[in-house]
Design an enzyme around this catalytic site. Structure first.
Site, PDB file in Angstrom:
ATOM      1  N   GLY A  23       1.058  -1.474   0.027  1.00 33.35           N
ATOM      2  CA  GLY A  23      -0.185   0.319   0.191  1.00 33.35           C
ATOM      3  C   GLY A  23       0.746   1.220   0.178  1.00 33.35           C
ATOM      4  O   GLY A  23       0.095   2.136   0.399  1.00 33.35           O
ATOM      5  N   GLY A  26      -0.545   5.013  -0.641  1.00 31.18           N
ATOM      6  CA  GLY A  26      -1.769   5.790  -0.038  1.00 31.18           C
ATOM      7  C   GLY A  26      -0.538   6.968   0.976  1.00 31.18           C
ATOM      8  O   GLY A  26       0.691   6.367   0.976  1.00 31.18           O
ATOM      9  N   MET A  27      -1.631   7.638   1.917  1.00 32.15           N
ATOM     10  CA  MET A  27      -1.334   8.432   2.760  1.00 32.15           C
ATOM     11  C   MET A  27       0.171   7.115   4.316  1.00 32.15           C
ATOM     12  O   MET A  27       1.135   8.731   3.868  1.00 32.15           O
ATOM     13  CB  MET A  27      -2.171   8.920   3.805  1.00 32.15           C
ATOM     14  N   VAL A  28      -0.596   6.467   4.641  1.00 33.46           N
ATOM     15  CA  VAL A  28       0.085   6.046   4.889  1.00 33.46           C
ATOM     16  C   VAL A  28       1.774   5.014   4.447  1.00 33.46           C
ATOM     17  O   VAL A  28       2.897   5.583   5.078  1.00 33.46           O
ATOM     18  CB  VAL A  28      -0.697   4.798   6.890  1.00 33.46           C
ATOM     19  N   SER A 119      -6.342   1.213  13.800  1.00 35.45           N
ATOM     20  CA  SER A 119      -6.911   2.182  14.171  1.00 35.45           C
ATOM     21  C   SER A 119      -7.926   2.583  15.220  1.00 35.45           C
ATOM     22  O   SER A 119      -8.307   1.676  16.226  1.00 35.45           O
ATOM     23  CB  SER A 119      -8.077   2.562  12.975  1.00 35.45           C
ATOM     24  N   SER A 120      -7.559   3.621  15.796  1.00 38.06           N
ATOM     25  CA  SER A 120      -8.387   3.182  17.079  1.00 38.06           C
ATOM     26  C   SER A 120      -9.355   3.240  17.324  1.00 38.06           C
ATOM     27  O   SER A 120     -10.328   3.019  18.017  1.00 38.06           O
ATOM     28  CB  SER A 120      -8.411   5.484  17.740  1.00 38.06           C
ATOM     29  N   CYS A 121     -10.679   3.168  15.724  1.00 39.98           N
ATOM     30  CA  CYS A 121     -11.722   3.390  16.065  1.00 39.98           C
ATOM     31  C   CYS A 121     -12.238   1.703  16.708  1.00 39.98           C
ATOM     32  O   CYS A 121     -13.623   1.148  16.446  1.00 39.98           O
ATOM     33  CB  CYS A 121     -12.490   3.521  14.627  1.00 39.98           C
ATOM     34  N   LYS A 152      -9.990  -4.509  10.592  1.00 42.48           N
ATOM     35  CA  LYS A 152      -9.474  -4.757  11.517  1.00 42.48           C
ATOM     36  C   LYS A 152      -9.486  -5.177  12.820  1.00 42.48           C
ATOM     37  O   LYS A 152      -7.861  -5.836  13.561  1.00 42.48           O
ATOM     38  CB  LYS A 152      -9.287  -2.983  12.223  1.00 42.48           C
ATOM     39  N   PRO A 175      -2.831   3.318  15.160  1.00 43.87           N
ATOM     40  CA  PRO A 175      -2.774   5.060  15.781  1.00 43.87           C
ATOM     41  C   PRO A 175      -4.476   5.615  15.647  1.00 43.87           C
ATOM     42  O   PRO A 175      -5.679   5.455  14.977  1.00 43.87           O
ATOM     43  CB  PRO A 175      -2.835   5.439  13.757  1.00 43.87           C
ATOM     44  N   LEU A 178      -5.440  10.596  11.761  1.00 47.40           N
ATOM     45  CA  LEU A 178      -4.241  10.902  10.507  1.00 47.40           C
ATOM     46  C   LEU A 178      -4.079  11.511   9.907  1.00 47.40           C
ATOM     47  O   LEU A 178      -5.659  11.933   9.277  1.00 47.40           O
ATOM     48  CB  LEU A 178      -3.736   9.643  10.540  1.00 47.40           C
ATOM     49  N   HIS A 191     -11.535  12.396   4.761  1.00 45.56           N
ATOM     50  CA  HIS A 191     -11.295  12.343   6.484  1.00 45.56           C
ATOM     51  C   HIS A 191     -12.076  14.636   6.888  1.00 45.56           C
ATOM     52  O   HIS A 191     -11.628  14.715   6.042  1.00 45.56           O
ATOM     53  CB  HIS A 191     -10.148  12.077   7.294  1.00 45.56           C
ATOM     54  N   ASP A 281     -22.331  12.850  14.307  1.00 45.29           N
ATOM     55  CA  ASP A 281     -21.112  12.725  14.908  1.00 45.29           C
ATOM     56  C   ASP A 281     -20.003  12.136  14.893  1.00 45.29           C
ATOM     57  O   ASP A 281     -18.689  12.231  15.364  1.00 45.29           O
ATOM     58  CB  ASP A 281     -21.244  13.539  16.582  1.00 45.29           C
TER      59      ASP A 281
HETATM   60  P1  GDP Z   1     -14.156   9.661  12.503  1.00 44.25           P
HETATM   61  O1  GDP Z   1     -13.486   9.965  13.220  1.00 44.25           O
HETATM   62  O2  GDP Z   1     -14.149   8.189  12.115  1.00 44.25           O
HETATM   63  O3  GDP Z   1     -15.651  10.361  12.574  1.00 44.25           O
HETATM   64  O4  GDP Z   1     -13.787  10.596  10.965  1.00 44.25           O
HETATM   65  P2  GDP Z   1     -14.158  12.072  10.019  1.00 44.25           P
HETATM   66  O5  GDP Z   1     -12.443  12.330  10.371  1.00 44.25           O
HETATM   67  O6  GDP Z   1     -14.552  11.106   9.106  1.00 44.25           O
HETATM   68  O7  GDP Z   1     -15.021  12.888  11.729  1.00 44.25           O
HETATM   69  C1  GDP Z   1     -14.437  13.046  12.272  1.00 44.25           C
HETATM   70  C2  GDP Z   1     -15.252  14.128  12.936  1.00 44.25           C
HETATM   71  O8  GDP Z   1     -15.107  15.061  11.909  1.00 44.25           O
HETATM   72  C3  GDP Z   1     -16.614  13.653  12.855  1.00 44.25           C
HETATM   73  O9  GDP Z   1     -17.631  14.582  14.269  1.00 44.25           O
HETATM   74  C4  GDP Z   1     -17.688  14.883  11.259  1.00 44.25           C
HETATM   75  O10 GDP Z   1     -18.832  14.764  11.962  1.00 44.25           O
HETATM   76  C5  GDP Z   1     -16.475  15.870  11.199  1.00 44.25           C
HETATM   77  N1  GDP Z   1     -16.702  16.365  10.408  1.00 44.25           N
HETATM   78  C6  GDP Z   1     -16.949  17.970  10.022  1.00 44.25           C
HETATM   79  N2  GDP Z   1     -16.971  17.881   8.805  1.00 44.25           N
HETATM   80  C7  GDP Z   1     -16.340  16.778   8.461  1.00 44.25           C
HETATM   81  C8  GDP Z   1     -16.048  16.607   7.274  1.00 44.25           C
HETATM   82  O11 GDP Z   1     -16.801  17.562   5.871  1.00 44.25           O
HETATM   83  N3  GDP Z   1     -16.067  15.562   6.468  1.00 44.25           N
HETATM   84  C9  GDP Z   1     -16.145  14.598   7.154  1.00 44.25           C
HETATM   85  N4  GDP Z   1     -14.822  13.183   6.654  1.00 44.25           N
HETATM   86  N5  GDP Z   1     -16.309  14.675   8.462  1.00 44.25           N
HETATM   87  C10 GDP Z   1     -16.435  16.278   8.922  1.00 44.25           C
END
Ligand code: GDP
Length: 325
Positions: A23, A26-28, A119-121, A152, A175, A178, A191, A281
């Site tokens: 990979g 990709g970014m990582v 991933s932290s998720c 994962k 991680p 990121l 993200h 959220d």
């Molecule tokens: P998560 O950590 O898996 O939730 O990954 P994300 O990076 O997609 O989202 C992080 C947080 O940012 C979440 O609470 C989203 O609702 C919020 N967020 C706000 N605006 C945006 C946007 O335009 N794109 C994404 N991806 N997230 C957003």
């Protein structure tokens, strides 16, 4: 069960090793390649066109042919909260297949050491904060990225099983959120950091009076620059501690609301920021406890503001280059 004991094994060195970064575009993966250039090793890569990692026989043939000493697995289907919601099959299927195929082929070919990116998720939605490695499988997951998390978790359980049954040595790196060079700026798949950079940049360019950010703005996120992650991975590989599962974070935690103001400031966007509560959220908070890694002496270097600033500069340069070509 993942052991919490930090046992000590033979020191590992990259010297003269054949290191396959799965990979690498990709970014990582690209950050790992940049970091590995500082090591005295041979870096091996293969394009997605040449090798589809979801195909068992292709993966086996490739690993047999390549005979790497070490594999750093950064190949994954990744995406932000909307992409996860839209394509759960892709996130579950592709990521599970990549892990199954590489693990089986690596064990068969006698690969010496592997590094897996989690991933932290993978941790429960309401895990005690900061989340330590023992929180794994102690509660329900955050639904918005459950498919990715399950894949994962399956990968790390498989790595444990291969270690037990076949002696395959794996490092499991978890991680936090990121960002950094080669991040995805696609508005639906990205993200939050690249998404906000792009939205605010476009709003500034078009003179838009408002920009809409997803969710309430209340969730907290910890962000780690991908170059710091790559450095932590090399550090962990070389460390004599035998850590089964290791969190890698920055401690740089910020609310989505404050992140929006920070990104607006970096971009120079002066309009109003609106919070679209019809959008999810996701997890309320996912700050990692990185004391295992810190106890070995590793620290992140990139501060959030300068990391985002650098990413914005790079992205604008790539957009300009694209427009001129
Ligand atoms: P998560 O950590 O898996 O939730 O990954 P994300 O990076 O997609 O989202 C992080 C947080 O940012 C979440 O609470 C989203 O609702 C919020 N967020 C706000 N605006 C945006 C946007 O335009 N794109 C994404 N991806 N997230 C957003």
């Amino acid at each position: 069960m993942i052991s919490s004991a930090i046992s000590v094994s033979e020191p590992f060195s990259f010297k003269d090793k054949r290191v396959w970064v799965a990979g690498h575009t990709g970014m990582v993966g690209s950050a790992l390649v940049r970091r590995l250039r500082q090591e005295d090793c041979e870096i091996l890569t293969v394009s997605r066109k040449q090798l589809d990692l979801t195909r068992q026989s292709e993966t086996e043939t490739w690993i047999e042919y390549l005979r790497p000493d070490v594999i750093l697995v950064a190949a994954a289907k990744v995406g932000g909260i909307a992409a996860n919601a839209a394509s759960p099959v892709d996130f579950l299927y592709i990521n599970t297949m990549i892990a199954m195929n590489i693990m089986a082929a690596a064990a068969h070919a006698g690969v010496g050491k592997l590094l897996w990116m989690g991933s932290s998720c993978i941790y429960p939605k309401f895990a005690a904060q900061p989340i330590d490695e023992h929180a794994l499988l102690t509660g329900p997951l955050e639904p918005t990225n459950e498919a990715y998390a399950i894949a994962k978790i399956a990968a790390l359980k498989l790595a444990e099983a291969y270690a037990r049954q076949y002696g395959l040595s794996s490092l499991l790196v978890m991680p936090t959120n990121l960002y950094g060079q080669n991040d995805n700026f696609d508005p639906q798949a990205s993200h939050v950091i690249p998404a906000m950079l792009r939205k605010m940049h476009e709003a500034k360019s078009s003179g838009a009076e408002t920009v809409s950010v997803w969710g309430t703005g209340n969730p907290l996120r910890e962000f780690l620059h991908v170059d710091d992650l790559a450095d932590a991975c090399c550090f962990l590989m070389k460390s004599e501690a035998n850590l089964p599962l290791t969190n890698v974070g920055s401690g740089d935690e910020i609310s989505i609301r404050d992140l929006a103001y920070l990104v607006a400031d970096i971009v120079g966007y002066r309009g109003e920021i609106l919070f679209d509560t019809s959008k999810p959220d996701g997890a309320p908070r996912k700050l990692l406890n990185c004391s295992r890694l810190a106890s070995l002496g590793w620290k992140p270097k990139v501060n959030l503001r300068s990391g985002i600033d650098e990413l914005y500069t790079r992205w604008r340069a790539s957009v300009r280059q694209f427009e001129q070509s």
